[in-house]
Design an enzyme around this catalytic site. Structure first.
Site, PDB file in Angstrom:
ATOM      1  N   ASN A 106       0.556  -1.295   0.250  1.00 23.74           N
ATOM      2  CA  ASN A 106       0.147   0.368  -0.392  1.00 23.74           C
ATOM      3  C   ASN A 106       1.010   1.283  -0.020  1.00 23.74           C
ATOM      4  O   ASN A 106       2.074   1.025   0.090  1.00 23.74           O
ATOM      5  CB  ASN A 106      -1.175   0.033   0.929  1.00 23.74           C
ATOM      6  CG  ASN A 106      -1.844   1.274   1.241  1.00 23.74           C
ATOM      7  OD1 ASN A 106      -2.137   1.566   0.559  1.00 23.74           O
ATOM      8  ND2 ASN A 106      -1.678   1.987   2.618  1.00 23.74           N
ATOM      9  N   HIS A 108       0.644   5.409   1.567  1.00 31.68           N
ATOM     10  CA  HIS A 108      -0.140   6.016   2.463  1.00 31.68           C
ATOM     11  C   HIS A 108       1.165   7.341   2.381  1.00 31.68           C
ATOM     12  O   HIS A 108       2.448   7.470   2.877  1.00 31.68           O
ATOM     13  CB  HIS A 108       0.070   5.361   3.490  1.00 31.68           C
ATOM     14  CG  HIS A 108      -0.574   6.167   5.074  1.00 31.68           C
ATOM     15  ND1 HIS A 108      -1.870   6.046   5.234  1.00 31.68           N
ATOM     16  CD2 HIS A 108       0.558   6.960   5.663  1.00 31.68           C
ATOM     17  CE1 HIS A 108      -2.360   6.909   5.756  1.00 31.68           C
ATOM     18  NE2 HIS A 108      -1.466   7.206   6.088  1.00 31.68           N
ATOM     19  N   SER A 135       4.522   6.819   1.956  1.00 31.13           N
ATOM     20  CA  SER A 135       5.338   5.878   2.442  1.00 31.13           C
ATOM     21  C   SER A 135       4.682   4.565   1.471  1.00 31.13           C
ATOM     22  O   SER A 135       3.694   4.499   1.023  1.00 31.13           O
ATOM     23  CB  SER A 135       4.946   5.394   4.054  1.00 31.13           C
ATOM     24  OG  SER A 135       5.523   6.218   5.029  1.00 31.13           O
ATOM     25  N   ASP A 144      -1.688   1.020   8.120  1.00 30.61           N
ATOM     26  CA  ASP A 144      -0.964   1.085   7.786  1.00 30.61           C
ATOM     27  C   ASP A 144       0.472   0.701   8.589  1.00 30.61           C
ATOM     28  O   ASP A 144       0.936   2.067   9.253  1.00 30.61           O
ATOM     29  CB  ASP A 144      -0.665   3.296   8.166  1.00 30.61           C
ATOM     30  CG  ASP A 144      -2.297   3.127   7.268  1.00 30.61           C
ATOM     31  OD1 ASP A 144      -2.284   2.352   6.262  1.00 30.61           O
ATOM     32  OD2 ASP A 144      -3.196   3.836   7.955  1.00 30.61           O
TER      33      ASP A 144
HETATM   34  C1  GRF Z   1      -2.983   8.304  -2.646  1.00 26.44           C
HETATM   35  O1  GRF Z   1      -2.856  10.061  -1.673  1.00 26.44           O
HETATM   36  C2  GRF Z   1      -2.398   7.505  -1.592  1.00 26.44           C
HETATM   37  O2  GRF Z   1      -1.129   7.746  -1.083  1.00 26.44           O
HETATM   38  C3  GRF Z   1      -3.462   6.953  -0.584  1.00 26.44           C
HETATM   39  O3  GRF Z   1      -4.718   7.636  -1.422  1.00 26.44           O
HETATM   40  C4  GRF Z   1      -4.259   7.957  -2.613  1.00 26.44           C
HETATM   41  C5  GRF Z   1      -4.554   7.494  -3.952  1.00 26.44           C
HETATM   42  O4  GRF Z   1      -4.998   8.788  -4.867  1.00 26.44           O
HETATM   43  N1  GRF Z   1      -3.741   5.631  -0.454  1.00 26.44           N
HETATM   44  P1  GRF Z   1      -4.678   8.649  -6.092  1.00 26.44           P
HETATM   45  O5  GRF Z   1      -6.037   7.542  -6.976  1.00 26.44           O
HETATM   46  O6  GRF Z   1      -3.470   7.377  -6.300  1.00 26.44           O
HETATM   47  O7  GRF Z   1      -4.941   9.871  -7.264  1.00 26.44           O
END
Ligand code: GRF
Length: 188
Positions: A106, A108, A135, A144
């Site tokens: 993932n 984050h 991260s 997370d």
């Molecule tokens: C990103 O900020 C990611 O870190 C978080 O959700 C957001 C997704 O953005 N988990 P996108 O859909 O990739 O534009």
């Protein structure tokens, strides 16, 4: 040889786009993009790139278990090396995660372990942080909290608000995620 991956999204899919754009360099083939939201723009991005898509809406299932069973069924047909969460706004249960141990990653928008959960940019500003970032980590039963694969930090400027900060971090995410995926695959 290209490694097979599946990407799970819920929305805009800008991280998905960056993974699509860098797929050759990373050495992956995105075999399916799965969204739990039917209007996710990321689905359009996948279609434009001739990637197979699936929409499975969690709120159409009677239980988390049933939704995740369907998700697992699709993934098990593909048998990907990695399951990449990219803005997938759904907390997977331990039962699902344990089926795909060390395969789910993932991204984050914070320097974990700081600011787990939502509204990370606002919280970083309120806490008076000078440095913020993103991260990439393995997904475990604790939200997370899995092992960190790679991080990228940015300086918080005096005039940053949560919107400018979100933009800056997202740009870094697009660089970070492909690098982190490449790193994991290199170490297999
Ligand atoms: C990103 O900020 C990611 O870190 C978080 O959700 C957001 C997704 O953005 N988990 P996108 O859909 O990739 O534009």
């Amino acid at each position: 040889m290209l490694y097979s991956v599946v990407v799970l999204i819920s929305g805009y899919g800008s991280n998905l786009q960056s993974i699509i754009d860098n797929a050759n360099d990373i050495g992956i083939k995105i075999d399916c993009v799965i969204s739990n939201k039917k209007n996710a723009y990321g689905i359009e991005r996948a279609k434009k790139n001739n990637i197979k898509t699936e929409i499975i809406e969690n709120n159409k299932f009677e239980s988390k278990f049933q939704f995740e069973q369907k998700l697992a069924e699709i993934i098990n047909k593909i048998k990907p090396t990695l399951i990449i969460l990219a803005g997938f706004m759904y907390i997977l249960s331990a039962g699902f995660i344990n089926q795909f141990k060390d395969k789910i990653i993932n991204i984050h928008p914070s320097l974990l372990p700081k600011f787990k959960g939502l509204n990370t940019h606002k919280r970083a500003l309120e806490a008076g942080e000078k440095i913020h970032g993103a991260s990439v980590h393995f997904v475990t039963n604790q939200v997370d909290s899995g092992r960190i694969i790679m991080q990228k930090s940015i300086k918080i400027e005096k005039n940053d608000d949560f919107k400018t900060l979100a933009k800056k971090v997202l740009i870094e995410e697009h660089i970070l995620y492909p690098l982190a995926i490449k790193k994991i695959l290199k170490n297999l």
